[in-house]
Write a protein that holds these residues in place. Structure first.
Motif, PDB file in Angstrom:
ATOM      1  N   VAL A  59       0.839  -1.200   0.000  1.00 29.27           N
ATOM      2  CA  VAL A  59       0.000   0.000   0.000  1.00 29.27           C
ATOM      3  C   VAL A  59       0.875   1.250   0.000  1.00 29.27           C
ATOM      4  O   VAL A  59       0.634   2.195  -0.762  1.00 29.27           O
ATOM      5  CB  VAL A  59      -0.964  -0.011   1.206  1.00 29.27           C
ATOM      6  CG1 VAL A  59      -1.611   1.337   1.399  1.00 29.27           C
ATOM      7  CG2 VAL A  59      -2.018  -1.084   1.013  1.00 29.27           C
ATOM      8  N   PHE A  60       1.912   1.265   0.823  1.00 24.67           N
ATOM      9  CA  PHE A  60       2.813   2.416   0.861  1.00 24.67           C
ATOM     10  C   PHE A  60       3.490   2.628  -0.489  1.00 24.67           C
ATOM     11  O   PHE A  60       3.555   3.752  -1.006  1.00 24.67           O
ATOM     12  CB  PHE A  60       3.875   2.212   1.953  1.00 24.67           C
ATOM     13  CG  PHE A  60       4.925   3.274   1.983  1.00 24.67           C
ATOM     14  CD1 PHE A  60       4.657   4.523   2.520  1.00 24.67           C
ATOM     15  CD2 PHE A  60       6.189   3.046   1.460  1.00 24.67           C
ATOM     16  CE1 PHE A  60       5.616   5.509   2.548  1.00 24.67           C
ATOM     17  CE2 PHE A  60       7.155   4.020   1.478  1.00 24.67           C
ATOM     18  CZ  PHE A  60       6.869   5.263   2.025  1.00 24.67           C
ATOM     19  N   THR A  61       3.974   1.540  -1.088  1.00 19.60           N
ATOM     20  CA  THR A  61       4.635   1.648  -2.392  1.00 19.60           C
ATOM     21  C   THR A  61       3.646   2.127  -3.458  1.00 19.60           C
ATOM     22  O   THR A  61       4.003   2.949  -4.311  1.00 19.60           O
ATOM     23  CB  THR A  61       5.238   0.287  -2.796  1.00 19.60           C
ATOM     24  OG1 THR A  61       6.070  -0.171  -1.729  1.00 19.60           O
ATOM     25  CG2 THR A  61       6.054   0.389  -4.055  1.00 19.60           C
TER      26      THR A  61
ATOM     27  N   PHE B 268       1.749   9.123  -6.442  1.00 15.55           N
ATOM     28  CA  PHE B 268       2.182  10.521  -6.349  1.00 15.55           C
ATOM     29  C   PHE B 268       3.308  10.818  -7.335  1.00 15.55           C
ATOM     30  O   PHE B 268       3.345  11.887  -7.954  1.00 15.55           O
ATOM     31  CB  PHE B 268       2.630  10.858  -4.928  1.00 15.55           C
ATOM     32  CG  PHE B 268       1.492  11.096  -3.989  1.00 15.55           C
ATOM     33  CD1 PHE B 268       0.448  11.945  -4.313  1.00 15.55           C
ATOM     34  CD2 PHE B 268       1.460  10.464  -2.760  1.00 15.55           C
ATOM     35  CE1 PHE B 268      -0.596  12.167  -3.450  1.00 15.55           C
ATOM     36  CE2 PHE B 268       0.420  10.675  -1.890  1.00 15.55           C
ATOM     37  CZ  PHE B 268      -0.608  11.522  -2.224  1.00 15.55           C
ATOM     38  N   PHE B 269       4.227   9.866  -7.504  1.00 14.08           N
ATOM     39  CA  PHE B 269       5.318  10.069  -8.456  1.00 14.08           C
ATOM     40  C   PHE B 269       4.777  10.149  -9.882  1.00 14.08           C
ATOM     41  O   PHE B 269       5.238  10.973 -10.682  1.00 14.08           O
ATOM     42  CB  PHE B 269       6.337   8.929  -8.336  1.00 14.08           C
ATOM     43  CG  PHE B 269       7.476   9.055  -9.289  1.00 14.08           C
ATOM     44  CD1 PHE B 269       8.472   9.995  -9.082  1.00 14.08           C
ATOM     45  CD2 PHE B 269       7.539   8.258 -10.422  1.00 14.08           C
ATOM     46  CE1 PHE B 269       9.523  10.119  -9.971  1.00 14.08           C
ATOM     47  CE2 PHE B 269       8.582   8.376 -11.317  1.00 14.08           C
ATOM     48  CZ  PHE B 269       9.578   9.317 -11.087  1.00 14.08           C
ATOM     49  N   ALA B 270       3.792   9.301 -10.227  1.00 17.32           N
ATOM     50  CA  ALA B 270       3.222   9.326 -11.575  1.00 17.32           C
ATOM     51  C   ALA B 270       2.503  10.648 -11.828  1.00 17.32           C
ATOM     52  O   ALA B 270       2.641  11.243 -12.912  1.00 17.32           O
ATOM     53  CB  ALA B 270       2.255   8.151 -11.752  1.00 17.32           C
ATOM     54  N   ILE B 271       1.757  11.140 -10.856  1.00 18.18           N
ATOM     55  CA  ILE B 271       1.081  12.432 -11.023  1.00 18.18           C
ATOM     56  C   ILE B 271       2.104  13.533 -11.231  1.00 18.18           C
ATOM     57  O   ILE B 271       1.954  14.386 -12.119  1.00 18.18           O
ATOM     58  CB  ILE B 271       0.193  12.724  -9.796  1.00 18.18           C
ATOM     59  CG1 ILE B 271      -1.007  11.784  -9.807  1.00 18.18           C
ATOM     60  CG2 ILE B 271      -0.274  14.173  -9.785  1.00 18.18           C
ATOM     61  CD1 ILE B 271      -1.822  11.838  -8.537  1.00 18.18           C
ATOM     62  N   TYR B 272       3.174  13.535 -10.466  1.00 24.76           N
ATOM     63  CA  TYR B 272       4.222  14.546 -10.621  1.00 24.76           C
ATOM     64  C   TYR B 272       4.879  14.435 -11.998  1.00 24.76           C
ATOM     65  O   TYR B 272       5.120  15.435 -12.669  1.00 24.76           O
ATOM     66  CB  TYR B 272       5.273  14.382  -9.518  1.00 24.76           C
ATOM     67  CG  TYR B 272       6.465  15.277  -9.705  1.00 24.76           C
ATOM     68  CD1 TYR B 272       6.391  16.631  -9.419  1.00 24.76           C
ATOM     69  CD2 TYR B 272       7.662  14.768 -10.186  1.00 24.76           C
ATOM     70  CE1 TYR B 272       7.479  17.453  -9.608  1.00 24.76           C
ATOM     71  CE2 TYR B 272       8.754  15.577 -10.372  1.00 24.76           C
ATOM     72  CZ  TYR B 272       8.661  16.928 -10.082  1.00 24.76           C
ATOM     73  OH  TYR B 272       9.743  17.734 -10.276  1.00 24.76           O
ATOM     74  N   TYR B 273       5.165  13.198 -12.428  1.00 24.83           N
ATOM     75  CA  TYR B 273       5.865  12.984 -13.696  1.00 24.83           C
ATOM     76  C   TYR B 273       5.025  13.479 -14.871  1.00 24.83           C
ATOM     77  O   TYR B 273       5.539  14.137 -15.789  1.00 24.83           O
ATOM     78  CB  TYR B 273       6.196  11.500 -13.848  1.00 24.83           C
ATOM     79  CG  TYR B 273       6.920  11.172 -15.123  1.00 24.83           C
ATOM     80  CD1 TYR B 273       8.270  11.446 -15.267  1.00 24.83           C
ATOM     81  CD2 TYR B 273       6.236  10.591 -16.188  1.00 24.83           C
ATOM     82  CE1 TYR B 273       8.929  11.153 -16.439  1.00 24.83           C
ATOM     83  CE2 TYR B 273       6.886  10.291 -17.367  1.00 24.83           C
ATOM     84  CZ  TYR B 273       8.243  10.579 -17.486  1.00 24.83           C
ATOM     85  OH  TYR B 273       8.901  10.291 -18.647  1.00 24.83           O
ATOM     86  N   PHE B 274       3.717  13.163 -14.874  1.00 19.35           N
ATOM     87  CA  PHE B 274       2.882  13.532 -16.015  1.00 19.35           C
ATOM     88  C   PHE B 274       2.478  15.001 -15.995  1.00 19.35           C
ATOM     89  O   PHE B 274       2.194  15.576 -17.046  1.00 19.35           O
ATOM     90  CB  PHE B 274       1.636  12.644 -16.075  1.00 19.35           C
ATOM     91  CG  PHE B 274       1.956  11.233 -16.482  1.00 19.35           C
ATOM     92  CD1 PHE B 274       2.537  10.960 -17.712  1.00 19.35           C
ATOM     93  CD2 PHE B 274       1.696  10.178 -15.624  1.00 19.35           C
ATOM     94  CE1 PHE B 274       2.845   9.667 -18.089  1.00 19.35           C
ATOM     95  CE2 PHE B 274       1.994   8.884 -15.995  1.00 19.35           C
ATOM     96  CZ  PHE B 274       2.573   8.619 -17.218  1.00 19.35           C
ATOM     97  N   LEU B 275       2.441  15.623 -14.843  1.00 23.06           N
ATOM     98  CA  LEU B 275       2.035  17.017 -14.765  1.00 23.06           C
ATOM     99  C   LEU B 275       3.208  17.975 -14.623  1.00 23.06           C
ATOM    100  O   LEU B 275       2.996  19.164 -14.399  1.00 23.06           O
ATOM    101  CB  LEU B 275       1.056  17.208 -13.599  1.00 23.06           C
ATOM    102  CG  LEU B 275      -0.242  16.417 -13.679  1.00 23.06           C
ATOM    103  CD1 LEU B 275      -1.079  16.679 -12.459  1.00 23.06           C
ATOM    104  CD2 LEU B 275      -1.004  16.769 -14.947  1.00 23.06           C
TER     105      LEU B 275
END
Length: 172
Positions: free
Chosen positions: A130-132, A138-145
């Motif tokens: 769950v933590f991973t 969050f990393f994917a949202i940051y990467y795409f935006l």
């Protein structure tokens, strides 16, 4: 008035026991609280079990490794909040019966502490996944935006026309 009453009480104590004024803290250690020496023989082991109100088959002392626990019984690591709340204890606030030996680390196992003997709600593998997953999201949202600029929506600054007077401080 209170001072005189205190002096009168001290004088009465001094008449009854002169050592009361010299040694104000007497009998501060109860010999029954101190564990005895480590039981070496079977008779000593049975006597220690009887001392702590336990059956000789249930009695097991801490190992004699120099910690100073002596003949004190090794009790299970059971936090107080894991005990049955509906049992009619002699002291319900402590969930303890009269003459029941307490754990050697009772300050760690009392009810206002964290009881880590309790089975966790989720396994460590599930908690890790769950933590991973959350961190990866969050990393994917940051990467795409990352390429999209975030700014305050403000219109460009408007300057007055050159040569046109909108106001003046001179009187007419």
């Amino acid at each position: 008035m209170i001072l005189l009453r205190g002096v009168k009480t001290a004088l009465n104590l001094a008449r009854a026991n002169p050592a009361a004024l010299v040694v104000p803290v007497r009998n501060h250690w109860n010999k029954d609280f101190k564990p005895g020496k480590y039981p070496e023989t079977e008779e000593e082991r049975k006597a220690a079990a009887k001392k702590y109100g336990m059956h000789p088959d249930e009695y097991e002392p801490y190992p004699n490794d120099g910690t100073g626990y002596g003949d004190y019984p090794k009790l299970p690591d059971l936090p107080v909040e894991m005990k049955d709340p509906y049992y009619p204890y002699d002291m319900p606030a402590l969930k303890k019966n009269f003459n029941e030996p307490v754990h050697i680390d009772y300050n760690l196992w009392s009810e206002d502490r964290f009881g880590y003997a309790d089975k966790p709600r989720y396994s460590l593998t599930y908690q890790f996944l769950v933590f991973t997953g959350v961190m990866a999201g969050f990393f994917a949202i940051y990467y795409f935006l990352e390429d999209y600029k975030i700014f305050r929506p403000v219109v460009p600054k408007q300057y007055p026309n050159q040569g046109k007077v909108h106001y003046t401080f001179e009187s007419k």
